[in-house]
Design an enzyme around this catalytic site. Structure first.
Site, PDB file in Angstrom:
ATOM      1  N   CYS A  99       0.580  -1.114  -0.072  1.00 25.28           N
ATOM      2  CA  CYS A  99      -0.137  -0.428   0.119  1.00 25.28           C
ATOM      3  C   CYS A  99       0.853   1.230  -0.765  1.00 25.28           C
ATOM      4  O   CYS A  99       0.493   2.268  -0.856  1.00 25.28           O
ATOM      5  CB  CYS A  99      -1.211   0.059   1.539  1.00 25.28           C
ATOM      6  SG  CYS A  99      -1.826   1.553   1.426  1.00 25.28           S
TER       7      CYS A  99
ATOM      8  N   GLU B  65      -5.995  -3.281  -2.748  1.00 30.26           N
ATOM      9  CA  GLU B  65      -5.695  -2.191  -3.717  1.00 30.26           C
ATOM     10  C   GLU B  65      -6.645  -1.642  -4.214  1.00 30.26           C
ATOM     11  O   GLU B  65      -7.488  -0.544  -4.645  1.00 30.26           O
ATOM     12  CB  GLU B  65      -4.782  -1.951  -3.332  1.00 30.26           C
ATOM     13  CG  GLU B  65      -3.915  -1.718  -1.963  1.00 30.26           C
ATOM     14  CD  GLU B  65      -4.441  -0.040  -1.373  1.00 30.26           C
ATOM     15  OE1 GLU B  65      -4.931   0.755  -1.870  1.00 30.26           O
ATOM     16  OE2 GLU B  65      -4.012  -0.173  -0.348  1.00 30.26           O
TER      17      GLU B  65
END
Length: 577
Positions: free
Chosen positions: A178, A251
């Site tokens: 991330c 994500e």
């Protein structure tokens, strides 16, 4: 088919230099860097989501951005909690300090988020509905931080410092992608924003994630993952990899879940109505789909299966050169091609750059026809393709290495029942059977338009039925295919290619996509007024031009070609995740 100069170099000269497969990973890189390279495909899919393209272009509706900020705030709170858990599990002061600093960075990021929502008139204290994609990621993150990973004890039962360090490493594996992804997106988007322009509504967000401080935090997170993973076994490192990959996919889902009340340029097939629309995908084969040029493959089959110089051949067999003579002949043909090709390219170039004119380019490229015909006649006369066994050719096709992501893209196109689509491969390849075998090995039945190697009872005579020899032949095939369709649907054409031979088709298609880095293609195209634009910046620009209010209009003969470094970009643009 011609003998491209690239085939003389090793196969690594193709698009494989930008491939995401494992061979591009260097041993000296850290674990986090290896995973980032290995799962580069997922970062591309995140970047090409409608949300990121709209945000980058500045056309994202403010309500969509507010929704994103509210969802991201939930995620960041979980992120801070995960860092706190990792700090508790870390077994040395240095790791604890690094984790503590990273947690403080997340808390600062939350403050930044609050400043965003306050600036746009929203209440940061108001809890909105948490989207399922957000919950899926936060649950995954918190479960990992609490030790709920397959084969791992819960943190309350961890008996040794090593076991606690292992959970800390797993937690970092779920968080590191991330940090690196946002750092990557920040830099990519920053490069597209005019530094003199303050009117971009999301410049503050882009500046924050492209800042040196955030880049440093991403690098610090990767370094910490590397440090915590040093003592892990190969099985435990496999778990680290799976967690990293899962985080990357979550994500993508998170970005895709953001609601958009506006038309977007990607994915291209969004809004496709099979009753009214027809998507026609055209593609070159050699070094567009493949890693090695097919002419080199055919020559290698001939050389490997040819008799030794001291072996007496049966009278009933087709007379063949020895393997040594074949290799010498092939090397001579390759050398002649390279020299003459470069001279031919120079001869068609205008003395100065000109404005884009398709007809003028056609006229110039017509001069390649005699050259290509001469080369093919020379190959036939040399006898290098004489005596090939059809089964050997088909087996070579089945084992042919295609560019990473090429097969999966075509599989998704062909097998998507919601698409009215057709795939056509246009190639200079000497043997259409080789191409068909390469695709059928992946369960694909595509339309192949190429030259045909003549076989007599499964043994090649060395003769070629010449069907596609020049850029003009490809353009003619392109036009004939489109004319063969009925007028009951609207055609949207995409051509994917890599060389001068593809130039006319690339420009004629509604969307022309260039794979690889052919110097001659760019040299000829640029001199004739063709613009080569990296695909992602090109999509952002097109999204900006539409203002997010109307669907993009794609039309051929614009003089603009879009460049990519991988098939993942093509897949992300046309089909999405």
């Amino acid at each position: 088919m011609a003998i491209p100069p690239r085939l003389i170099a090793s196969s690594s000269s193709s698009c494989a230099t930008t491939s995401t497969n494992n061979s591009s990973i260097h041993i000296e890189e850290g674990l986090a860097s290896k995973f980032w390279i290995k799962f580069r495909r997922e970062s591309v899919f995140s970047m090409y989501t409608p949300f990121i393209i709209s945000l980058a272009s500045g056309t994202l509706k403010i309500d969509s951005f507010r929704h994103y900020i509210s969802q991201d705030s939930h995620f960041l709170k979980s992120f801070a909690h995960a860092f706190e858990s990792a700090e508790e599990c870390a077994d040395d002061d240095e790791a604890k300090l690094a984790t503590s600093e990273l947690r403080k960075g997340v808390l600062e990021e939350l403050k930044m988020q609050n400043s965003f929502v306050q600036e746009w008139g929203t209440d940061p204290g108001k809890e909105g509905t948490v989207h399922s994609a957000t919950v899926k990621y936060t649950d995954f993150l918190l479960a990992t931080a609490s030790g709920k990973v397959e084969g791992v004890k819960g943190p309350g039962k961890l008996a040794t410092p090593f076991e606690r360090t292992k959970v800390a490493a797993y937690t970092l594996a779920a968080m590191t992608p991330c940090m690196r992804l946002y750092s990557f997106l920040g830099k990519e988007l920053q490069a597209l924003v005019d530094p003199e322009e303050d009117r971009h509504p999301y410049k503050k967000w882009i500046d924050s994630y492209s800042s040196e401080s955030f880049q440093a935090s991403a690098l610090q997170t990767e370094d910490l993952l590397d440090k915590l993973s040093v003592s892990l076994t190969s099985e435990e490192l496999d778990i680290i990899e799976k967690l990293y990959h899962q985080a990357m996919k979550l994500e993508i889902d998170f970005f895709l879940a953001q609601p958009l009340a506006q038309p977007t340029v990607a994915p291209l097939t969004k809004g496709h109505n099979p009753a009214e629309d027809r998507l026609v995908i055209f593609s070159d084969f050699d070094l567009t789909c493949t890693v090695v040029d097919s002419s080199a493959i055919l020559a290698e089959i001939a050389i490997v299966t040819a008799p030794k110089s001291d072996v007496v051949q049966c009278e009933a067999q087709i007379a063949r050169m020895s393997s040594a003579d074949l290799r010498n002949t092939w090397d001579l043909l390759s050398g002649q091609y390279t020299e003459e090709y470069e001279q031919c390219i120079e001869s068609i170039m205008p003395s100065e750059k000109v404005e884009f004119n398709y007809e003028a380019l056609c006229k110039a490229l017509e001069q390649l026809l005699d050259f290509e015909r001469r080369v093919n006649s020379r190959v036939i006369e040399s006898g290098v393709l004489k005596g090939l066994n059809l089964e050997d050719v088909k087996r070579a096709g089945e084992r042919l290495i295609l560019q990473d992501g090429c097969t999966s893209f075509f599989q998704k196109i062909v097998n998507n029942e919601n698409l009215n689509s057709n795939v056509h491969v246009l190639s200079y390849c000497w043997c259409d059977d080789l191409i068909r075998s390469a695709f059928t090995s992946g369960g694909l039945d595509v339309n192949v338009h190429a030259n045909e190697l003549i076989f007599d009872e499964s043994i090649s005579t060395g003769e070629i039925v010449k069907k596609v020899e020049s850029p003009m032949d490809k353009a003619q095939a392109f036009n004939d295919i489109l004319k063969s369709y009925s007028n009951d649907r609207k055609n949207l054409t995409v051509y994917i290619g890599d060389s001068v031979g593809d130039l006319l088709c690339l420009l004629k298609a509604d969307i022309g996509i260039v794979v690889g880095s052919s110097a001659s293609l760019r040299k000829v195209g640029s001199q004739f007024g063709v613009s080569f634009v990296p695909l992602f910046p090109g999509l952002v620009r097109k999204q900006k031009e539409s203002g997010g209010e109307s669907s993009p209009n794609w039309k051929g003969l614009s003089g603009i070609l879009y460049t990519v470094s991988s098939w993942a970009e093509i897949h992300a643009f046309i089909l999405g995740w």
